[in-house]
Design a protein around this motif. Structure first.
Motif, PDB file in Angstrom:
ATOM      1  N   VAL A   1       0.872  -1.169   0.000  1.00  0.00           N
ATOM      2  CA  VAL A   1       0.000   0.000   0.000  1.00  0.00           C
ATOM      3  C   VAL A   1       0.914   1.225   0.000  1.00  0.00           C
ATOM      4  N   PRO A   2       1.274   1.714  -1.206  1.00  0.00           N
ATOM      5  CA  PRO A   2       2.092   2.918  -1.267  1.00  0.00           C
ATOM      6  C   PRO A   2       1.252   4.175  -1.003  1.00  0.00           C
ATOM      7  N   LEU A   3       1.912   5.277  -0.855  1.00  0.00           N
ATOM      8  CA  LEU A   3       1.255   6.572  -0.695  1.00  0.00           C
ATOM      9  C   LEU A   3       1.262   7.260  -2.053  1.00  0.00           C
ATOM     10  N   PHE A   4       0.088   7.606  -2.558  1.00  0.00           N
ATOM     11  CA  PHE A   4      -0.082   8.359  -3.813  1.00  0.00           C
ATOM     12  C   PHE A   4       0.508   7.663  -5.041  1.00  0.00           C
ATOM     13  N   HIS A   5       0.426   6.356  -5.111  1.00  0.00           N
ATOM     14  CA  HIS A   5       0.966   5.570  -6.240  1.00  0.00           C
ATOM     15  C   HIS A   5       2.453   5.832  -6.467  1.00  0.00           C
ATOM     16  N   ASN A   6       3.168   6.220  -5.424  1.00  0.00           N
ATOM     17  CA  ASN A   6       4.595   6.505  -5.545  1.00  0.00           C
ATOM     18  C   ASN A   6       5.374   5.209  -5.352  1.00  0.00           C
ATOM     19  N   TYR A   7       5.882   4.685  -6.449  1.00  0.00           N
ATOM     20  CA  TYR A   7       6.601   3.414  -6.430  1.00  0.00           C
ATOM     21  C   TYR A   7       8.083   3.586  -6.108  1.00  0.00           C
ATOM     22  N   HIS A   8       8.496   4.818  -5.817  1.00  0.00           N
ATOM     23  CA  HIS A   8       9.902   5.101  -5.526  1.00  0.00           C
ATOM     24  C   HIS A   8      10.143   5.401  -4.046  1.00  0.00           C
ATOM     25  N   GLU A   9       9.098   5.278  -3.247  1.00  0.00           N
ATOM     26  CA  GLU A   9       9.204   5.476  -1.800  1.00  0.00           C
ATOM     27  C   GLU A   9       8.758   4.199  -1.103  1.00  0.00           C
ATOM     28  N   PHE A  10       9.057   4.108   0.177  1.00  0.00           N
ATOM     29  CA  PHE A  10       8.628   2.957   0.959  1.00  0.00           C
ATOM     30  C   PHE A  10       7.113   2.985   1.131  1.00  0.00           C
ATOM     31  N   PRO A  11       6.471   1.816   1.261  1.00  0.00           N
ATOM     32  CA  PRO A  11       5.019   1.785   1.450  1.00  0.00           C
ATOM     33  C   PRO A  11       4.636   2.302   2.832  1.00  0.00           C
ATOM     34  N   VAL A  12       3.376   2.718   2.960  1.00  0.00           N
ATOM     35  CA  VAL A  12       2.864   3.149   4.263  1.00  0.00           C
ATOM     36  C   VAL A  12       2.121   2.026   4.966  1.00  0.00           C
ATOM     37  N   ALA A  13       1.749   0.987   4.210  1.00  0.00           N
ATOM     38  CA  ALA A  13       1.001  -0.122   4.805  1.00  0.00           C
ATOM     39  C   ALA A  13       1.153  -1.365   3.935  1.00  0.00           C
ATOM     40  N   LYS A  14       0.624  -2.471   4.479  1.00  0.00           N
ATOM     41  CA  LYS A  14       0.482  -3.692   3.693  1.00  0.00           C
ATOM     42  C   LYS A  14      -0.968  -4.140   3.840  1.00  0.00           C
ATOM     43  N   ALA A  15      -1.467  -4.808   2.827  1.00  0.00           N
ATOM     44  CA  ALA A  15      -2.839  -5.323   2.877  1.00  0.00           C
ATOM     45  C   ALA A  15      -2.788  -6.700   3.522  1.00  0.00           C
ATOM     46  N   ALA A  16      -3.191  -6.770   4.785  1.00  0.00           N
ATOM     47  CA  ALA A  16      -3.145  -8.038   5.517  1.00  0.00           C
ATOM     48  C   ALA A  16      -4.174  -9.015   4.964  1.00  0.00           C
ATOM     49  N   LYS A  17      -5.300  -8.493   4.511  1.00  0.00           N
ATOM     50  CA  LYS A  17      -6.363  -9.317   3.929  1.00  0.00           C
ATOM     51  C   LYS A  17      -6.943  -8.572   2.741  1.00  0.00           C
ATOM     52  N   VAL A  18      -7.361  -9.316   1.733  1.00  0.00           N
ATOM     53  CA  VAL A  18      -8.033  -8.741   0.568  1.00  0.00           C
ATOM     54  C   VAL A  18      -9.063  -9.748   0.092  1.00  0.00           C
TER      55      VAL A  18
ATOM     56  N   ASP B   1     -19.698  -8.614  -1.343  1.00  0.00           N
ATOM     57  CA  ASP B   1     -20.858  -7.786  -1.689  1.00  0.00           C
ATOM     58  C   ASP B   1     -20.572  -6.865  -2.876  1.00  0.00           C
ATOM     59  N   GLY B   2     -19.893  -7.395  -3.893  1.00  0.00           N
ATOM     60  CA  GLY B   2     -19.618  -6.614  -5.101  1.00  0.00           C
ATOM     61  C   GLY B   2     -18.559  -5.542  -4.932  1.00  0.00           C
ATOM     62  N   LYS B   3     -17.717  -5.673  -3.914  1.00  0.00           N
ATOM     63  CA  LYS B   3     -16.662  -4.693  -3.655  1.00  0.00           C
ATOM     64  C   LYS B   3     -15.344  -5.408  -3.387  1.00  0.00           C
ATOM     65  N   LEU B   4     -14.250  -4.764  -3.788  1.00  0.00           N
ATOM     66  CA  LEU B   4     -12.912  -5.230  -3.428  1.00  0.00           C
ATOM     67  C   LEU B   4     -12.593  -4.617  -2.071  1.00  0.00           C
ATOM     68  N   MET B   5     -12.558  -5.448  -1.035  1.00  0.00           N
ATOM     69  CA  MET B   5     -12.316  -5.000   0.328  1.00  0.00           C
ATOM     70  C   MET B   5     -10.912  -5.413   0.758  1.00  0.00           C
ATOM     71  N   PHE B   6     -10.303  -4.613   1.623  1.00  0.00           N
ATOM     72  CA  PHE B   6      -8.981  -4.974   2.134  1.00  0.00           C
ATOM     73  C   PHE B   6      -8.780  -4.390   3.521  1.00  0.00           C
ATOM     74  N   LYS B   7      -7.806  -4.974   4.225  1.00  0.00           N
ATOM     75  CA  LYS B   7      -7.469  -4.507   5.570  1.00  0.00           C
ATOM     76  C   LYS B   7      -6.013  -4.074   5.583  1.00  0.00           C
ATOM     77  N   PRO B   8      -5.773  -2.753   5.453  1.00  0.00           N
ATOM     78  CA  PRO B   8      -4.388  -2.284   5.532  1.00  0.00           C
ATOM     79  C   PRO B   8      -3.903  -2.271   6.978  1.00  0.00           C
ATOM     80  N   ILE B   9      -2.650  -2.646   7.149  1.00  0.00           N
ATOM     81  CA  ILE B   9      -1.970  -2.488   8.433  1.00  0.00           C
ATOM     82  C   ILE B   9      -0.856  -1.471   8.183  1.00  0.00           C
ATOM     83  N   PHE B  10      -0.970  -0.326   8.819  1.00  0.00           N
ATOM     84  CA  PHE B  10      -0.026   0.761   8.588  1.00  0.00           C
ATOM     85  C   PHE B  10       1.265   0.543   9.373  1.00  0.00           C
ATOM     86  N   ALA B  11       2.376   0.852   8.754  1.00  0.00           N
ATOM     87  CA  ALA B  11       3.713   0.666   9.335  1.00  0.00           C
ATOM     88  C   ALA B  11       4.063   1.857  10.222  1.00  0.00           C
TER      89      ALA B  11
END
Length: 151
Positions: free
Chosen positions: A56-73, A77-87
């Motif tokens: 889970v990067p910040l602002f689609h910035n692939y040149h910086e470290f991520p701010v979170a990871k998606a622990a679950k995805v 109910d017709g939606k892509l749901m996820f659970k970010p865990i912020f670092a």
């Protein structure tokens, strides 16, 4: 038919906030028409690669470290749901991002994906939009302004 990397953004409501683990459930995508006139079929997500590297990067910035990871995805109910865990202990920006979400100052995430199959269609408003039937999820970014206002 394949193309280049695409980003689509949605608003969401924080659900089940867990301050101890700096996490919550959020919507990453739904089947609403976004501001570009596009629709992503939620049954068409290929999540295999993303689950191997659930960044889970910040602002689609692939040149910086991520701010979170998606622990679950998951598709629910017709939606892509996820659970970010912020670092929050590893990245100062992650702590700021989590606090901004928790406080309601940030309310959107965006999916970065590769289109696999789509068809173009003229919308009711005359715009030409794409109906994505198959896409490969690459990342889910923390962002400020959503493309998809329905989620």
């Amino acid at each position: 038919m394949t193309e280049r990397l695409i980003h689509k953004t949605v608003n969401f409501e924080i659900k089940e906030i867990d301050e101890t683990n700096a996490s919550f459930w959020a919507t990453a995508s739904d089947e609403g028409v976004d501001r570009d006139g596009d629709i992503i079929s939620q049954d068409g997500w290929d999540l295999k690669g993303f689950k191997k590297n659930p960044v889970v990067p910040l602002f689609h910035n692939y040149h910086e470290f991520p701010v979170a990871k998606a622990a679950k995805v998951k598709i629910q109910d017709g939606k892509l749901m996820f659970k970010p865990i912020f670092a929050v202990n590893e990245n100062p920006q992650a702590k700021i991002a989590f606090d901004l979400y928790k406080g309601g100052f940030m309310n959107a995430f965006s999916v970065g994906f590769l289109p696999v199959e789509f068809e173009e269609e003229t919308r009711k408003d005359g715009r030409i939009g794409r109906n994505y039937s198959k896409v490969e999820l690459l990342e889910i970014s923390a962002v400020l302004v959503p493309s998809n206002p329905n989620a």
